[in-house]
Design an enzyme around this catalytic site. Structure first.
Site, PDB file in Angstrom:
ATOM      1  N   CYS A  44       0.836  -1.214   0.000  1.00 24.66           N
ATOM      2  CA  CYS A  44       0.000   0.000   0.000  1.00 24.66           C
ATOM      3  C   CYS A  44       0.861   1.252   0.000  1.00 24.66           C
ATOM      4  O   CYS A  44       0.519   2.254  -0.645  1.00 24.66           O
ATOM      5  CB  CYS A  44      -0.892   0.047   1.227  1.00 24.66           C
ATOM      6  SG  CYS A  44      -2.049  -1.302   1.283  1.00 24.66           S
ATOM      7  N   ASP A 137     -21.076  12.115 -14.779  1.00 22.04           N
ATOM      8  CA  ASP A 137     -22.470  11.884 -14.366  1.00 22.04           C
ATOM      9  C   ASP A 137     -22.533  11.159 -13.023  1.00 22.04           C
ATOM     10  O   ASP A 137     -23.601  10.788 -12.563  1.00 22.04           O
ATOM     11  CB  ASP A 137     -23.222  11.088 -15.447  1.00 22.04           C
ATOM     12  CG  ASP A 137     -22.532   9.748 -15.771  1.00 22.04           C
ATOM     13  OD1 ASP A 137     -21.488   9.427 -15.142  1.00 22.04           O
ATOM     14  OD2 ASP A 137     -23.026   9.031 -16.657  1.00 22.04           O
TER      15      ASP A 137
HETATM   16  C1  BEZ Z   1       0.535  -4.730   1.807  1.00 20.93           C
HETATM   17  O1  BEZ Z   1       0.019  -3.642   1.540  1.00 20.93           O
HETATM   18  O2  BEZ Z   1       1.735  -4.893   1.751  1.00 20.93           O
HETATM   19  C2  BEZ Z   1      -0.321  -5.904   2.183  1.00 20.93           C
HETATM   20  C3  BEZ Z   1      -1.460  -5.726   2.916  1.00 20.93           C
HETATM   21  C4  BEZ Z   1      -2.223  -6.845   3.277  1.00 20.93           C
HETATM   22  C5  BEZ Z   1      -1.832  -8.115   2.868  1.00 20.93           C
HETATM   23  C6  BEZ Z   1      -0.702  -8.270   2.108  1.00 20.93           C
HETATM   24  C7  BEZ Z   1       0.084  -7.171   1.765  1.00 20.93           C
END
Ligand code: BEZ
Length: 222
Positions: A44, A137
């Site tokens: 992330c 929209d």
């Molecule tokens: C990550 O963002 O690294 C991650 C999050 C949850 C499970 C596996 C990877």
């Protein structure tokens, strides 16, 4: 069932927009909502870093960006510092887009974002990597779902925005692996005579064993 029309006044996203807490888009803007499993997770962090670096590309295309993660505002602010540092920038508590703090998984549940295969330490499901793209929209134009363990390709997301925006206004479709500037395909429902008028740059039809003239290419219209 007409599926998710997420910006409908009755939908979770619609009511969130109406609550006025955030500027979620004017009537000419497109929107992208991308969800994340959790704050302070490695994949992330790389994704949000890349999204921040590409914010100007989304802005050029008039696409408002919003992320979602199932942690608190306080966590988001602190995580933003890490993401900026990962990008080699000052560790500010700010990104070029907001992150929804869906601490109680309210939106994640309503929008079907939970990944049953990824559980947190309390056995609660984490959010999958969902991408929702909305048109001006406020209707859903595209959704892509990745598991938590596979990071997204934001170049591909910009590519689909380019295709969505082009095909929303012109009677064309983009073929496999299309990139902006490549030829596009005339939609199959458009009669030949009309197509000739609409695409003055010309139409190239590929001959096929069936004799059917459905592979019609034209240079990308302006
Ligand atoms: C990550 O963002 O690294 C991650 C999050 C949850 C499970 C596996 C990877």
């Amino acid at each position: 069932n007409r599926g998710h029309l997420l910006w409908d006044p009755a939908s979770p996203m619609g009511s969130w927009r109406e609550s006025g807490k955030r500027r979620a888009g004017s009537f000419s803007e497109w929107g992208i909502l991308f969800s994340h499993p959790r704050d302070f997770t490695p994949v992330c962090t790389t994704e949000l870093g890349r999204a921040a670096k590409l914010a100007h590309e989304f802005s050029k295309r008039n696409v408002k960006m919003i992320a979602l993660s199932i942690d608190s505002v306080q966590d988001h602010l602190s995580w933003c510092k890490d993401i900026n540092a990962y990008n080699g920038e000052q560790p500010a508590e700010k990104l070029p887009f907001p992150i929804i703090a869906d601490k109680n998984r309210e939106l994640a549940v309503k929008l079907g974002m939970l990944d049953p295969d990824e559980l947190d330490k309390d056995g609660m499901p984490l959010t999958a990597r969902v991408v929702f793209i909305f048109g001006p929209d406020k209707k859903l134009k595209l959704s892509i779902l990745y598991p938590a363990t596979t990071g997204r390709n934001f170049d591909e997301i910009l590519r689909v925005v380019d295709s969505l925006q082009l095909t929303a206004y012109k009677k064309v479709a983009t073929p496999v692996d299309w990139k902006p500037g490549d030829s596009v395909m005339v939609v199959p429902t458009l009669p030949e005579e009309e197509a000739k008028k609409l695409f003055p740059k010309g139409i190239f039809t590929k001959e096929l064993p069936s004799g059917k003239k459905y592979l019609r290419y034209t240079p990308q219209p302006e």
